[in-house]
Enzyme design. Structure first.
Site, PDB file in Angstrom:
ATOM      1  CG  ASP A   1     -14.227 -18.128 105.066  1.00 21.61           C
ATOM      2  OD1 ASP A   1     -15.308 -17.616 104.729  1.00 21.61           O
ATOM      3  OD2 ASP A   1     -14.026 -19.354 105.051  1.00 21.61           O
TER       4      ASP A   1
ATOM      5  CG  ASP B   1     -19.665 -20.827 106.598  1.00 26.92           C
ATOM      6  OD1 ASP B   1     -20.282 -21.318 107.547  1.00 26.92           O
ATOM      7  OD2 ASP B   1     -20.117 -19.898 105.907  1.00 26.92           O
TER       8      ASP B   1
END
Length: 217
Positions: free
Chosen positions: A8, A10
């Site tokens: 991922d 963020d």
């Protein structure tokens, strides 16, 4: 081949959740909406189309397309003054890139993903990057992670994902990946989502090839 890893962005590599919250809170207030207690946790993992529509539901008096342009423009401006990489982010990516393919499955719009990867030099390490703008549904749906595996040319069940948020953990798990949780101290995942993780790293310094390989099937 060692297990592919799909990151991922963020909250895992970039400490962007406080920036997203600040920018979207201010945008909602400026345009007549009302921020709710659960808003930030609801927004984490949504695609651009999903969160812009949600902000409209909060009372923002603009079409979702204009909301998205306004918020993303402000985020890009903030990033132009420096990308807030989390401690150990670049080192973790470099460690895991040795001998295995890396992918990225992010809820950020493509424009911001590209800004971050170019500004930080991390783009060179990823064989595939996916924005949830490019798939049918954002997290917690598995679409982004499935697309990242497809672009890497690997089976999702062979992959290990690295996530921080509730919706992200649910998304990667639903894609059939084993998940390493790296919880953000300010935005911890819900207990039921955290329980889906096959392993936990307290910080990115703990995200090692040995940890990833210990989760391999």
């Amino acid at each position: 081949m060692r297990s592919p890893v799909v990151f991922d962005l963020d909250g895992v590599l970039v400490d962007s959740e406080p920036v997203w919250e600040e920018v979207r809170r201010a945008f909602v207030a400026e345009h007549g909406g009302t921020w709710r207690e659960e808003t930030q946790s609801r927004l984490m993992g949504m695609s651009t189309g999903e969160w812009s529509a949600y902000l409209a539901e909060l009372g923002v008096r603009l079409p979702p397309e204009e909301i998205a342009r306004g918020v993303v423009g402000q985020m890009a401006e903030r990033y132009r003054h420096g990308v807030p990489l989390l401690p150990g982010a670049k080192e973790a990516v470099e460690r895991l890139a040795a001998g295995r393919p890396l992918g990225l499955a992010s809820s950020s719009p493509r424009a911001l993903i590209d800004v971050v990867l170019e500004a930080t030099g991390l783009g060179a390490f990823f064989g595939a990057t996916v924005s949830t703008e490019e798939v049918a549904y954002g997290k917690p749906a598995p679409d982004g992670y499935l697309e990242a595996a497809s672009r890497l040319g690997v089976d999702p069940s062979d992959c290990v994902a690295v996530e921080d948020s509730s919706n992200g953990l649910r998304s990667a798990h639903a894609a059939g990946m084993r998940v390493v949780a790296v919880p953000h101290p300010l935005y911890p995942p819900a207990p039921d989502a955290l329980a889906l993780a096959a392993g936990t790293a307290k910080t990115l310094d703990d995200l090692t090839p040995d940890l990833v390989d210990s989760l391999s099937r």
